[in-house]
Design a protein around this motif. Structure first.
Motif, short mmCIF file in Angstrom:
data_model
loop_
_atom_site.label_atom_id
_atom_site.label_comp_id
_atom_site.label_asym_id
_atom_site.label_seq_id
_atom_site.Cartn_x
_atom_site.Cartn_y
_atom_site.Cartn_z
N TYR A 387 12.70 -13.00 -12.52
CA TYR A 387 12.32 -11.68 -12.01
C TYR A 387 11.91 -11.89 -10.69
O TYR A 387 11.17 -12.81 -10.29
CB TYR A 387 11.53 -10.93 -12.93
N PHE A 388 11.61 -10.45 -10.03
CA PHE A 388 10.87 -10.37 -8.79
C PHE A 388 10.14 -9.19 -8.86
O PHE A 388 10.50 -8.16 -9.34
CB PHE A 388 12.01 -10.24 -7.67
N GLU A 389 9.00 -9.52 -8.42
CA GLU A 389 7.67 -8.32 -8.28
C GLU A 389 7.60 -8.11 -6.69
O GLU A 389 7.18 -8.86 -6.17
CB GLU A 389 6.78 -8.59 -9.19
N ASP A 390 7.96 -6.87 -6.46
CA ASP A 390 7.55 -6.49 -5.07
C ASP A 390 5.86 -6.12 -4.85
O ASP A 390 5.17 -6.14 -5.85
CB ASP A 390 8.33 -5.39 -4.65
N ASN A 391 5.56 -5.99 -3.71
CA ASN A 391 4.21 -5.55 -3.12
C ASN A 391 3.65 -4.56 -4.03
O ASN A 391 2.20 -4.45 -4.24
CB ASN A 391 4.13 -5.48 -1.81
N ALA A 392 4.53 -3.45 -4.34
CA ALA A 392 3.93 -2.20 -5.27
C ALA A 392 3.90 -2.70 -6.92
O ALA A 392 3.27 -1.93 -7.57
CB ALA A 392 4.99 -1.14 -5.16
N GLY A 393 4.38 -3.95 -7.12
CA GLY A 393 4.24 -4.11 -8.60
C GLY A 393 5.39 -3.91 -9.20
O GLY A 393 5.24 -4.08 -10.62
N THR A 394 6.38 -3.37 -8.64
CA THR A 394 7.67 -2.97 -9.50
C THR A 394 8.40 -4.41 -9.62
O THR A 394 8.64 -5.05 -8.90
CB THR A 394 8.55 -2.13 -8.59
N GLU A 395 8.85 -4.48 -10.87
CA GLU A 395 9.46 -5.77 -11.37
C GLU A 395 11.10 -5.33 -11.40
O GLU A 395 11.73 -4.52 -12.00
CB GLU A 395 8.83 -6.03 -12.67
N THR A 396 11.91 -6.33 -11.05
CA THR A 396 13.34 -6.43 -10.90
C THR A 396 13.60 -7.76 -11.55
O THR A 396 13.45 -8.67 -11.13
CB THR A 396 13.90 -6.08 -9.59
N ALA A 397 14.35 -7.65 -12.72
CA ALA A 397 14.78 -8.71 -13.52
C ALA A 397 16.27 -9.21 -13.21
O ALA A 397 17.04 -8.38 -13.01
CB ALA A 397 14.49 -8.49 -14.99
N PHE A 398 16.47 -10.52 -13.56
CA PHE A 398 18.00 -10.89 -13.46
C PHE A 398 18.07 -11.85 -14.63
O PHE A 398 17.32 -12.44 -15.22
CB PHE A 398 17.93 -11.73 -12.29
N ASP A 399 19.28 -11.94 -14.99
CA ASP A 399 19.74 -12.89 -16.15
C ASP A 399 19.47 -14.28 -15.73
O ASP A 399 20.17 -14.79 -14.42
CB ASP A 399 21.32 -12.67 -16.47
N LEU A 400 18.91 -14.85 -16.41
CA LEU A 400 18.78 -16.59 -16.22
C LEU A 400 19.84 -16.94 -17.34
O LEU A 400 19.58 -17.21 -18.52
CB LEU A 400 17.48 -17.15 -16.42
N SER A 401 21.01 -17.20 -17.07
CA SER A 401 22.05 -17.46 -18.03
C SER A 401 22.14 -18.67 -18.62
O SER A 401 22.36 -19.07 -19.75
CB SER A 401 23.70 -17.01 -17.44
#
Length: 527
Positions: A387-401
């Motif tokens: 995942y990635f978390e931006d400066n606002a704390g919003t999390e964007t997740a991705f598959d670790l296949s």
């Protein structure tokens, strides 16, 4: 009264000093001593300035000496420059700054010494064609009685790759996108198949080194092939970018000598021994979104900021085999939603992480050695997240296949040596099989269920036993028969990785199992 006494203490010393005669200087030759009779400036590339070297000059007599002439033998034609105790010498072109070539009437007190600082900037055509040495002398005294110190520099020819400049504007290449989706650029230029001086820059050979200023870009849809023995030297804030639909093929091969004659080497452009293991001398190799089909074999990369930055590569997995990544100031391998297969490869020492597999992706590491003893407290050997978390704390997740480690050594000195960090919003598929690892009960990740297989030494994993590397400081990550990694691997990898990084065969069952890590054990070389 106090005022008059103070005046006496001030006036009397001044009167005494005004009468001194021991600062008279005698013109004298032939009596100087030197810290060395020859100054060897280490190898430099054609037209690139050397580091600064020093010579110490001693007056061991009881007299203050006036040196009538102190100069380079070739005077203004010399490719050397000298500074004498902060002085730059005669200003022959009225520029207001001395040329660093000729000095007159240089004073040196009795029983005193002075420093001479020496630099060189020479072209390969200035050197002796037989041995590529460029030489000169520093002369002290008068033409009838010179003392001499020799100067020697080895000049190495090279192909130079640098951005063009027109009307003060430096050429740029595509690098990424800003917050508004606009293309950003960095200084550099695209490699050419028909460069007027370098020829085909998309096929690099061992004919002579390549020196890169700015970022050398592999153009969209093109392939850069780097053949055995090639040497690429990157200036500060320089590197390489592999653009969309472009590929990098590094075809290094096994070497027979310590010169690594068939290895491909990426490093900085300072050749002096002092710079041989200094991290962060140059930028990184950046594989942009949708670059593809990369094959890396027998590459040694060292002293970058980031070794490889691999981002969402397309096509077949990037294959990294028999390669070494050392002394990166940030990360050795930084992958973002990438697809990578690594075998018989070594990552050692980086300021943040030796290997960071981030934003998900697909990864398969077999017989790799990943270690980090960088002299900081926060570094890790391995980071894995999805995942990635931006400066606002919003999390964007991705598959670790997929994220598999088999027969690897993952070690180091950091308090958070292995970091597994998961978002439940996407897949987090991983496995550790027959690895030697270091984890600590003080690690905030230690009690995470993701660590069960390592903490409980399941699936053939071994924890917290010193691998016994030969010499960490010199990046010699080989092991001998005393290592706990010996015969501790699973033979399931032998169909793909039948030899080690040095080409030595791995044993086969039922007699023995292969060793963990990139190296099969062997007696350590004698000093």
């Amino acid at each position: 009264m106090r005022k008059s006494l103070f005046a006496c203490f001030v006036v009397f010393p001044l009167l005494f000093l005004s009468c001194r005669t021991d600062f008279d200087f005698v013109a004298k030759t032939g009596t100087l001593a030197f810290s060395k009779d020859t100054v060897y400036l280490d190898t430099v590339f054609s037209t690139i300035s050397s580091s600064t070297y020093t010579l110490k000059v001693y007056n061991r007599s009881n007299e203050n000496i006036l040196i009538p002439q102190l100069k380079l033998a070739k005077e203004n034609a010399s490719k050397y420059r000298i500074m004498v105790d902060g002085m730059t010498g005669i200003d022959s072109d009225n520029s207001g700054i001395g040329d660093g070539k000729v000095f007159e009437n240089v004073e040196l007190l009795a029983k005193d010494s002075m420093f001479i600082f020496i630099e060189a900037t020479a072209d390969i055509n200035d050197a002796n064609p037989e041995d590529f040495l460029y030489t000169d002398e520093i002369l002290f005294g008068t033409p009838n009685n010179y003392q001499k110190v020799n100067l020697v520099t080895l000049i190495q020819d090279a192909y130079f790759i640098y951005p063009n400049r027109e009307n003060g504007i430096v050429e740029g290449v595509d690098f990424g996108f800003d917050a508004d989706g606009n293309v950003t650029q960095v200084q550099g230029r695209n490699l050419s198949e028909n460069h007027p001086i370098n020829g085909n820059e998309l096929v690099m050979t061992n004919e002579k080194p390549y020196v890169i200023y700015g970022y050398a870009s592999v153009p969209v849809g093109k392939t850069l092939t780097i053949n055995p023995g090639a040497r690429l030297h990157f200036h500060a804030q320089s590197g390489m970018i592999i653009q969309e639909n472009a590929s990098l093929k590094i075809n290094g091969a096994l070497s027979n000598t310590e010169a690594l004659e068939n290895e491909v080497i990426f490093e900085g452009d300072r050749l002096e021994p002092f710079y041989s293991d200094i991290a962060g001398q140059w930028g990184f190799i950046y594989f942009r979104d949708n670059s593809k089909d990369h094959e890396i074999n027998h590459l040694t990369l060292k002293n970058a900021i980031v070794g490889f930055l691999v981002q969402n590569n397309a096509g077949t997995p990037m294959k990294i085999r028999n390669s070494q990544f050392y002394n990166c100031s940030n990360v050795g391998l930084l992958a973002r939603f990438a697809n990578i297969e690594a075998e018989n490869s070594v990552w050692n020492n980086a300021g943040q992480a030796a290997v960071a597999l981030t934003f998900g992706g697909s990864y398969d590491f077999k017989h790799c050695t990943i270690n980090n003893n960088f002299p900081e407290s926060s570094q890790a050997a391995l980071i894995v997240n999805n995942y990635f978390e931006d400066n606002a704390g919003t999390e964007t997740a991705f598959d670790l296949s997929k994220c598999d480690f088999t027969n690897c050594i993952i070690y180091g000195s950091g308090g958070k040596n292995i970091q597994l960090d998961k978002s439940d919003l996407k897949l987090f598929n991983y496995s550790f099989t027959n690895n030697l690892v270091r984890i600590s009960d003080g690690d905030p990740y230690y009690n995470n269920a993701l660590f069960d297989v390592l903490r409980n030494q399941q699936n053939g994993n071994i924890k917290n036993r010193q691998p016994g590397f030969f010499n960490l400081r010199n990046n010699q990550m080989n092991i001998d028969e005393s290592s706990p990694a010996v015969n501790a691997g699973t033979p399931t990898t032998l169909g793909q990785v039948s030899t080690d990084i040095l080409g030595r065969p791995r044993p086969t069952p039922p007699s023995l199992n292969p060793d963990m890590g990139a190296y099969q054990n062997a007696p350590f070389p004698e000093d």
